[in-house]
Design an enzyme around this catalytic site. Structure first.
Site, mmCIF file in Angstrom:
data_model
loop_
_atom_site.group_PDB
_atom_site.id
_atom_site.type_symbol
_atom_site.label_atom_id
_atom_site.label_comp_id
_atom_site.label_asym_id
_atom_site.label_seq_id
_atom_site.Cartn_x
_atom_site.Cartn_y
_atom_site.Cartn_z
ATOM 1 N N TYR A 1 0.854 -1.186 0.000
ATOM 2 C CA TYR A 1 0.000 0.000 0.000
ATOM 3 C C TYR A 1 0.887 1.232 0.000
ATOM 4 C CZ TYR A 1 -3.071 3.699 1.587
ATOM 5 O OH TYR A 1 -3.762 4.881 1.653
ATOM 6 N N GLU B 1 -3.539 7.428 -4.063
ATOM 7 C CA GLU B 1 -3.330 6.153 -3.376
ATOM 8 C C GLU B 1 -3.196 5.012 -4.375
ATOM 9 O OE1 GLU B 1 -5.987 4.927 0.183
ATOM 10 O OE2 GLU B 1 -6.633 3.698 -1.486
#
Ligand code: GDP
Ligand code: MN
Length: 382
Positions: free
Chosen positions: A112, A198
């Site tokens: 992530y 993101e």
């Protein structure tokens, strides 16, 4: 590109394919693929890629995987069949109009990486976790030791020592590549005045890092600003534009059953029923609340003008919309036309509506499931 997004308190969430295009232009690697709007185009992309593909519903919400919005297809035929199911259906209450078709990859690991504005500190904040692919809030709650957070002062930029701290949880061999991607995210963040950029998952595939998903949230004041210039233009459908002028919401889909209803929820449910009955909607058309005969007529004409509907399925639930007005509009629009019509019309002034329809030779169905089945059967006959 024309920006399609979810609007939430002055924030816009770009669709994945748009975010992915922005990352790609910045030099971040993404899986090969294309965005499509028809089952045939999905098949063509799968054929061109020559390997299994993943079909991803382009709706501005997360958690698509669990909701059935991300499907693996082994062959071009399967890609086409799955695309047919997915396009025009609703996912988490949002109409699926586009699919991203990308090569399927086998990630060795999912990471992530995100950059957001920490509103309390008013400073950009990088977040990294070697445990990506899942909701980052979940990681923060359950295994906070696997989530690294590093503030970066805007005037200073992402200097090496800060990024080394950010990636201290990362496998050694990926650190240089991660630092490079973080610097690119930084550029995107400022160029698009983003609230959030993101990549989750940022996948490790054959020793390389690939952005398998892209989430970009921007401020709606800044969009679509000049920073979006050069991104692919999306053509605005003239029928869509015309519907908007008339106070209706129209979306062209890929099938042959024309749909007219009132209220986005009811129209969406109608699309789903038609798909479940084995048919394919030609469009989404919401005539809105309180429509008078004139607007109903204009709606039918829009569908007929589009020309692809072999059958018309009308599903109206009268509340502020009166059934007699709807019936009048339908009769006016359909007189002299020879398209088969299935009508479900219940609610306010229902008897009067039914009477008007009957005197013009139309006999409505009672339940929408019945209507959907009938419409699908008629479309198959045509
Ligand atoms: P989201 O659930 O809406 O955030 O959609 P994502 O694009 O993040 O996809 C969800 C999950 O699907 C990812 O975490 C991956 O595990 C999986 N996924 C997506 N693309 C691929 C792919 O090409 N190959 C494999 N094996 N999994 C994928
Ligand atoms: Mn994701």
């Amino acid at each position: 590109m024309r920006l399609t997004y979810a609007k939430k308190g002055g924030r816009l969430r770009l669709l994945e394919w748009q975010g992915r295009e922005i990352l790609r232009q910045e030099g971040i690697e993404v899986p090969q693929g294309e965005v499509v709007e028809s089952p045939e185009a999905a098949r063509a992309v799968a054929e061109r890629l020559g390997k299994p593909v993943v079909l991803k519903a382009q709706v501005p919400v997360g958690g698509r995987g669990k909701a059935g919005g991300i499907r693996l297809a082994q062959s071009p035929e399967e890609a086409e069949a799955l695309a047919r199911q997915m396009l025009g259906s609703s996912l988490k209450g949002i109409l699926v109009r586009k699919l991203l078709v990308v090569e399927a990859v086998e990630p060795k690991a999912e990471h992530y990486l995100g950059l957001t504005l920490d509103r309390r500190a008013r400073v950009p904040l990088f977040l990294y976790s070697p445990k990506g692919g899942v909701d980052i809030e979940e990681v923060a709650k359950e295994t906070p030791e696997l989530l690294a957070k590093v503030h970066v002062p805007p005037l200073e930029g992402p200097l090496g020592f800060r990024l080394r701290r950010l990636f201290s949880l990362a496998p050694q061999h990926l650190r240089p590549a991660l630092m490079e991607i973080a610097r690119k995210l930084w550029s995107v963040f400022f160029r698009y005045e983003a609230h959030l950029v993101e990549i989750n998952p940022l996948a490790e595939v054959d020793g390389k890092l690939l952005a398998l998903d892209a989430k970009i949230i921007i401020d709606d004041d800044h969009s679509p600003g000049p920073q979006f210039a050069g991104l692919e233009e999306e053509v605005v459908d003239p029928l869509e534009a015309e519907a908007r002028k008339l106070g209706m919401s129209y979306v062209r889909l890929d099938g042959d059953i024309g749909i007219l209803g009132n209220g986005a929820g009811l129209v969406m449910a109608t699309l789903d029923l038609v798909a479940q009955a084995g048919g394919r909607p030609a469009n989404f058309l919401d005539i809105g609340g309180g429509a008078r005969a004139e607007r109903v007529k204009a709606g039918v004409e829009l569908i007929l003008r589009d020309g692809r509907a072999k059958v018309l399925f009308v599903n109206v639930f009268g509340g502020i919309t009166r059934c007699d007005e709807v019936a009048k509009g339908l009769v006016e629009a359909l007189s002299g036309k020879n398209i088969p019509v299935v009508i479900r019309l219940v609610g306010t002034n229902e008897e009067e509506g039914q009477r008007i329809l009957a005197s013009a030779g139309f006999f409505p169905v009672r339940e929408m499931e019945e209507g959907a089945a009938k419409a699908v059967a008629l479309a198959k006959e045509e």
